[in-house]
Design a protein around this motif. Sequence first.
Motif, PDB file in Angstrom:
ATOM      1  N   UNK A  22      50.162  47.229  20.466  1.00  0.00           N
ATOM      2  CA  UNK A  22      50.410  45.836  20.341  1.00  0.00           C
ATOM      3  C   UNK A  22      49.624  45.363  22.527  1.00  0.00           C
ATOM      4  N   UNK A  23      49.872  44.472  22.801  1.00  0.00           N
ATOM      5  CA  UNK A  23      50.285  43.967  23.790  1.00  0.00           C
ATOM      6  C   UNK A  23      50.986  44.456  24.902  1.00  0.00           C
ATOM      7  N   UNK A  24      52.349  45.016  24.000  1.00  0.00           N
ATOM      8  CA  UNK A  24      53.645  45.735  24.974  1.00  0.00           C
ATOM      9  C   UNK A  24      53.142  46.660  25.383  1.00  0.00           C
ATOM     10  N   UNK A  25      51.987  47.497  24.865  1.00  0.00           N
ATOM     11  CA  UNK A  25      51.914  48.770  24.733  1.00  0.00           C
ATOM     12  C   UNK A  25      50.968  49.093  25.721  1.00  0.00           C
ATOM     13  N   UNK A  26      51.865  50.734  26.267  1.00  0.00           N
ATOM     14  CA  UNK A  26      51.957  50.963  27.479  1.00  0.00           C
ATOM     15  C   UNK A  26      50.156  51.820  27.733  1.00  0.00           C
ATOM     16  N   UNK A  27      50.078  51.833  26.599  1.00  0.00           N
ATOM     17  CA  UNK A  27      48.759  53.105  26.112  1.00  0.00           C
ATOM     18  C   UNK A  27      47.456  51.225  26.559  1.00  0.00           C
ATOM     19  N   UNK A  28      47.726  50.444  26.624  1.00  0.00           N
ATOM     20  CA  UNK A  28      46.461  48.958  26.109  1.00  0.00           C
ATOM     21  C   UNK A  28      46.467  48.770  27.715  1.00  0.00           C
ATOM     22  N   UNK A  29      44.652  48.936  28.008  1.00  0.00           N
ATOM     23  CA  UNK A  29      44.291  48.337  28.678  1.00  0.00           C
ATOM     24  C   UNK A  29      43.760  46.785  28.671  1.00  0.00           C
ATOM     25  N   UNK A  30      43.909  46.125  29.431  1.00  0.00           N
ATOM     26  CA  UNK A  30      43.276  44.657  29.227  1.00  0.00           C
ATOM     27  C   UNK A  30      41.297  44.943  28.615  1.00  0.00           C
ATOM     28  N   UNK A  31      41.027  44.697  27.525  1.00  0.00           N
ATOM     29  CA  UNK A  31      39.649  45.243  27.404  1.00  0.00           C
ATOM     30  C   UNK A  31      38.914  44.109  28.196  1.00  0.00           C
ATOM     31  N   UNK A  32      37.434  44.145  28.012  1.00  0.00           N
ATOM     32  CA  UNK A  32      35.920  43.405  28.539  1.00  0.00           C
ATOM     33  C   UNK A  32      36.318  42.417  27.963  1.00  0.00           C
ATOM     34  N   UNK A  33      36.033  41.078  28.678  1.00  0.00           N
ATOM     35  CA  UNK A  33      36.415  39.527  27.615  1.00  0.00           C
ATOM     36  C   UNK A  33      37.504  39.158  27.897  1.00  0.00           C
ATOM     37  N   UNK A  34      38.792  39.845  28.120  1.00  0.00           N
ATOM     38  CA  UNK A  34      40.123  39.685  28.530  1.00  0.00           C
ATOM     39  C   UNK A  34      39.931  38.552  29.707  1.00  0.00           C
ATOM     40  N   UNK A  90      41.904  28.019  37.128  1.00  0.00           N
ATOM     41  CA  UNK A  90      40.734  28.163  36.093  1.00  0.00           C
ATOM     42  C   UNK A  90      40.749  29.487  35.575  1.00  0.00           C
ATOM     43  N   UNK A  91      39.689  29.721  35.222  1.00  0.00           N
ATOM     44  CA  UNK A  91      39.625  31.154  33.947  1.00  0.00           C
ATOM     45  C   UNK A  91      38.357  32.362  34.629  1.00  0.00           C
ATOM     46  N   UNK A  92      39.239  33.154  34.841  1.00  0.00           N
ATOM     47  CA  UNK A  92      38.399  34.615  35.183  1.00  0.00           C
ATOM     48  C   UNK A  92      38.055  35.992  33.929  1.00  0.00           C
ATOM     49  N   UNK A  93      36.861  35.745  33.957  1.00  0.00           N
ATOM     50  CA  UNK A  93      36.538  36.955  32.899  1.00  0.00           C
ATOM     51  C   UNK A  93      36.527  38.610  33.413  1.00  0.00           C
ATOM     52  N   UNK A 123      43.839  48.139  37.344  1.00  0.00           N
ATOM     53  CA  UNK A 123      42.552  47.404  38.359  1.00  0.00           C
ATOM     54  C   UNK A 123      41.972  46.488  37.387  1.00  0.00           C
ATOM     55  N   UNK A 124      41.838  45.587  37.688  1.00  0.00           N
ATOM     56  CA  UNK A 124      40.082  44.331  36.311  1.00  0.00           C
ATOM     57  C   UNK A 124      39.507  43.866  37.469  1.00  0.00           C
ATOM     58  N   UNK A 125      38.612  44.178  37.463  1.00  0.00           N
ATOM     59  CA  UNK A 125      37.703  43.802  37.806  1.00  0.00           C
ATOM     60  C   UNK A 125      36.764  42.251  37.319  1.00  0.00           C
ATOM     61  N   UNK A 126      37.080  41.126  38.106  1.00  0.00           N
ATOM     62  CA  UNK A 126      36.665  40.147  37.267  1.00  0.00           C
ATOM     63  C   UNK A 126      35.355  39.557  38.309  1.00  0.00           C
ATOM     64  N   UNK A 127      35.325  38.070  37.007  1.00  0.00           N
ATOM     65  CA  UNK A 127      33.967  37.294  37.403  1.00  0.00           C
ATOM     66  C   UNK A 127      34.511  35.748  36.750  1.00  0.00           C
ATOM     67  N   UNK A 128      34.031  35.117  37.802  1.00  0.00           N
ATOM     68  CA  UNK A 128      34.204  33.769  37.504  1.00  0.00           C
ATOM     69  C   UNK A 128      33.050  32.786  38.164  1.00  0.00           C
ATOM     70  N   UNK A 129      32.210  31.849  37.153  1.00  0.00           N
ATOM     71  CA  UNK A 129      31.232  31.448  37.587  1.00  0.00           C
ATOM     72  C   UNK A 129      31.684  30.139  38.980  1.00  0.00           C
ATOM     73  N   UNK A 130      33.060  29.753  39.536  1.00  0.00           N
ATOM     74  CA  UNK A 130      33.284  29.343  40.657  1.00  0.00           C
ATOM     75  C   UNK A 130      34.336  29.409  41.153  1.00  0.00           C
ATOM     76  N   UNK A 131      34.543  31.144  41.521  1.00  0.00           N
ATOM     77  CA  UNK A 131      35.353  31.091  42.171  1.00  0.00           C
ATOM     78  C   UNK A 131      34.411  32.831  42.419  1.00  0.00           C
ATOM     79  N   UNK A 132      33.303  33.155  42.877  1.00  0.00           N
ATOM     80  CA  UNK A 132      33.095  33.971  43.226  1.00  0.00           C
ATOM     81  C   UNK A 132      33.480  35.155  44.189  1.00  0.00           C
TER      82      UNK A 132
END
Length: 170
Positions: A22-34, A90-93, A123-132
């Motif tokens: 689940x999202x509370x699991x210590x083993x879950x990394x936010x996957x690509x697309x989050x 805004x939204x970051x991916x 660590x989550x590497x992010x992308x955004x069209x408006x806040x590069x």
Amino acid sequence: MSGLRTYIVLIAMVIAGGCAATTGSPTLLPPAGTQIEVTQELSIGGGARLFMQRGEVRSRRDISVMDPHCQFISNRPRSEFSEPLVIRPGIFTVENSYRRRDYTWAAEIEFARIGSNRNLSTIMELSSDTQEDIDRLTCLRWGTGGADGFLTIDEMRTAMGGLVKINISG
């Protein structure tokens, strides 16, 4: 008949095991697309990092390092560090995420004599069209790894409060 019963038990175990992550699991990394959703304008006096803890933007000196906290990291040029760092709603991916154990900047300090001077970072590497210029979100705490563990998604959400939402893909 016994083979059918064994088969049904195995299927039930696989299904139950799949539900355990689940999202509370210590083993879950936010996957690509989050999606990382900034719900309001966030600002700090200067530099390249914006720290959040207990649902508030804080300066680095006001962070309790043993407790969960998160930071947006900008790749803006050093010449802009004297200007406020502003992150607009805004939204970051999340493009990629990983965990890292590092010794802290105070590597010579040992809390409670158990070597708790490690950053346990997601660590989550992010992308955004408006806040590069915003390229990472890191959530962490100091700890021992064995006793403390990496932050769960729920701990990350608590650290950022209503300022930032984590919307897990899938």
